[in-house]
Design a protein around this motif. Structure first.
Motif, mmCIF file in Angstrom:
data_model
loop_
_atom_site.group_PDB
_atom_site.id
_atom_site.type_symbol
_atom_site.label_atom_id
_atom_site.label_comp_id
_atom_site.label_asym_id
_atom_site.label_seq_id
_atom_site.Cartn_x
_atom_site.Cartn_y
_atom_site.Cartn_z
ATOM 1 N N GLY A 42 -21.016 16.333 -3.518
ATOM 2 C CA GLY A 42 -22.311 15.741 -3.833
ATOM 3 C C GLY A 42 -22.182 14.571 -4.787
ATOM 4 N N LEU A 90 -22.151 5.055 -7.317
ATOM 5 C CA LEU A 90 -23.565 4.767 -7.132
ATOM 6 C C LEU A 90 -24.238 4.571 -8.476
ATOM 7 C CD1 LEU A 90 -24.064 7.522 -4.475
ATOM 8 C CD2 LEU A 90 -24.485 5.109 -4.031
ATOM 9 N N GLY A 104 -28.762 2.052 -6.017
ATOM 10 C CA GLY A 104 -28.191 0.886 -5.392
ATOM 11 C C GLY A 104 -27.438 1.270 -4.125
ATOM 12 N N PRO A 105 -26.846 0.281 -3.440
ATOM 13 C CA PRO A 105 -26.178 0.547 -2.162
ATOM 14 C C PRO A 105 -24.810 1.203 -2.298
ATOM 15 C CG PRO A 105 -26.019 -1.768 -2.720
ATOM 16 C CD PRO A 105 -26.904 -1.145 -3.749
ATOM 17 N N LEU B 34 -36.296 17.147 -6.124
ATOM 18 C CA LEU B 34 -36.402 15.958 -5.294
ATOM 19 C C LEU B 34 -35.489 16.085 -4.081
ATOM 20 C CD1 LEU B 34 -36.090 15.092 -8.588
ATOM 21 C CD2 LEU B 34 -36.788 12.903 -7.647
ATOM 22 N N TYR B 36 -33.438 13.510 -1.397
ATOM 23 C CA TYR B 36 -32.975 12.167 -1.092
ATOM 24 C C TYR B 36 -32.323 12.187 0.280
ATOM 25 C CZ TYR B 36 -33.592 10.412 -5.882
ATOM 26 O OH TYR B 36 -34.109 10.000 -7.093
ATOM 27 N N LYS B 38 -29.609 9.993 2.755
ATOM 28 C CA LYS B 38 -28.531 9.015 2.620
ATOM 29 C C LYS B 38 -27.883 8.739 3.964
ATOM 30 C CE LYS B 38 -24.408 7.861 -0.030
ATOM 31 N NZ LYS B 38 -23.670 7.360 1.130
ATOM 32 N N GLU B 42 -24.611 3.576 2.492
ATOM 33 C CA GLU B 42 -25.801 3.131 1.770
ATOM 34 C C GLU B 42 -26.055 4.066 0.600
ATOM 35 O OE1 GLU B 42 -28.278 1.530 5.681
ATOM 36 O OE2 GLU B 42 -29.291 2.643 4.091
ATOM 37 N N GLY B 43 -26.862 3.609 -0.359
ATOM 38 C CA GLY B 43 -27.244 4.489 -1.450
ATOM 39 C C GLY B 43 -28.327 5.458 -1.007
ATOM 40 N N PRO B 44 -28.487 6.585 -1.713
ATOM 41 C CA PRO B 44 -29.552 7.542 -1.396
ATOM 42 C C PRO B 44 -30.922 6.910 -1.593
ATOM 43 C CG PRO B 44 -27.939 8.510 -2.900
ATOM 44 C CD PRO B 44 -27.652 7.049 -2.839
ATOM 45 N N PHE B 46 -35.026 7.857 -2.082
ATOM 46 C CA PHE B 46 -35.934 8.930 -2.460
ATOM 47 C C PHE B 46 -36.873 9.251 -1.298
ATOM 48 C CE2 PHE B 46 -38.680 11.548 -4.811
ATOM 49 C CZ PHE B 46 -39.986 11.134 -4.597
ATOM 50 N N SER B 49 -40.797 14.638 -3.654
ATOM 51 C CA SER B 49 -40.493 15.493 -4.807
ATOM 52 C C SER B 49 -41.593 16.534 -4.974
ATOM 53 C CB SER B 49 -40.367 14.659 -6.076
ATOM 54 O OG SER B 49 -41.600 14.037 -6.396
ATOM 55 N N PHE B 89 -29.802 15.198 0.372
ATOM 56 C CA PHE B 89 -29.418 15.800 -0.903
ATOM 57 C C PHE B 89 -30.638 16.380 -1.589
ATOM 58 C CE2 PHE B 89 -25.030 14.689 -1.339
ATOM 59 C CZ PHE B 89 -24.863 13.498 -0.657
ATOM 60 N N LEU B 103 -30.559 14.228 -13.310
ATOM 61 C CA LEU B 103 -30.651 14.841 -11.987
ATOM 62 C C LEU B 103 -29.349 15.572 -11.680
ATOM 63 C CD1 LEU B 103 -32.404 12.211 -9.672
ATOM 64 C CD2 LEU B 103 -33.386 14.244 -10.757
ATOM 65 N N PHE B 105 -27.428 17.251 -8.537
ATOM 66 C CA PHE B 105 -27.478 17.176 -7.091
ATOM 67 C C PHE B 105 -26.749 18.331 -6.431
ATOM 68 C CE2 PHE B 105 -29.314 13.083 -5.927
ATOM 69 C CZ PHE B 105 -29.346 12.428 -7.141
ATOM 70 N N GLY B 106 -27.252 18.717 -5.265
ATOM 71 C CA GLY B 106 -26.509 19.612 -4.393
ATOM 72 C C GLY B 106 -25.445 18.826 -3.639
ATOM 73 N N THR B 107 -24.708 19.525 -2.790
ATOM 74 C CA THR B 107 -23.588 18.897 -2.088
ATOM 75 C C THR B 107 -24.005 18.212 -0.788
ATOM 76 O OG1 THR B 107 -23.087 21.038 -1.120
ATOM 77 C CG2 THR B 107 -21.830 20.408 -3.075
#
Lengths: 112, 115
Positions: A42, A90, A104-105, B34, B36, B38, B42-44, B46, B49, B89, B103, B105-107
């Motif tokens: 993750g 990230l 961000g990307p 929340l 997300y 992905k 690319e970034g996650p 949102f 929530s 996520f 935050l 996060f899970g896997t």
């Protein structure tokens, strides 16, 4: 729309090099964060900052440092890159008191 | 010590059917949860929530359910579309102090929606 930009999408470095990853956000957010994402693990928090010149360690800060000289910019520094720092990095930002972070990307870093 | 767990690494669903993604947590101090989405490289982004004082939040095709007694939340996507194929996520917000939330996060769960 929140915009978070990262200086590079892909980066290849040699073991022992000093590496700078830059992140800029345009929404005047107080909080900024650096994560790394690895398969099966993750997103893990490296460092975060809640104000200019302020920084806090996240869950995996070893081998990294950060700098926040301006509100919109948050830099992640790998003092001496190692192969186990090969990862997707990230950056995220968020409002003070807000739970939502905007990402961000990402920068995919390969350390040889 | 993983405080947020997504026990299903992957899920495959037919287009038009419901996708249900699950998440379990251990820390009672989390104040928001929340989701997300992905895409590769690319970034996650949102998605949706829910506050810890609510049990349901809905936004279009996406609904999140929170069961505090079971320390479990789920994301429902109805109807599922091929464009929903991504890694999802689950994240939990932990007040850090002052005006900062961390935050956790899970896997992640890889959702594949088959046309």
């Amino acid at each position: 729309d929140v915009k978070v930009t990262q200086s590079s999408r892909y980066l290849v470095k040699r073991t022992g090099e000093k590496v700078f990853l830059e992140c800029v956000q345009d929404m005047d957010h107080e909080n900024m964060f650096w994560y790394r994402q690895d398969p099966g693990l993750g997103l893990r928090l490296i460092y975060f900052s809640y104000d200019v010149k302020m920084k806090e360690k996240g869950d995996i800060p070893e081998g990294y440092s950060v700098s926040r000289e301006k509100k919109e910019r948050f830099s992640l520094i790998l003092e001496s890159a190692s192969t186990n720092q090969t990862s997707m990095y990230l950056c995220a930002s968020g409002l003070a008191g807000g739970e939502t972070q905007y990402f961000g990307p990402g920068t995919r870093l390969l350390v040889l | 010590d993983q405080q947020v767990k997504q026990n299903s690494p992957s899920l495959s669903v037919q287009e038009g059917r419901i996708s249900i993604l699950n998440c379990d947590y251990t820390n009672s101090m989390f104040d928001y949860f929340l989701w997300y989405k992905k895409y590769p490289a690319e970034g996650p982004t949102f998605l949706i929530s829910i506050s810890s004082i609510k049990d349901k939040n809905e936004d279009g095709r996406f609904t999140v359910f929170l069961n505090k007694s079971a320390k479990h939340l789920s994301l429902h996507i109805v109807p599922s579309q091929p464009g929903d194929s991504a890694v999802y996520f689950c994240a939990a917000s932990l007040p850090y102090g002052g005006a900062t939330n961390k935050l956790i996060f899970g896997t992640g769960t890889l959702l594949a929606v088959q046309p």
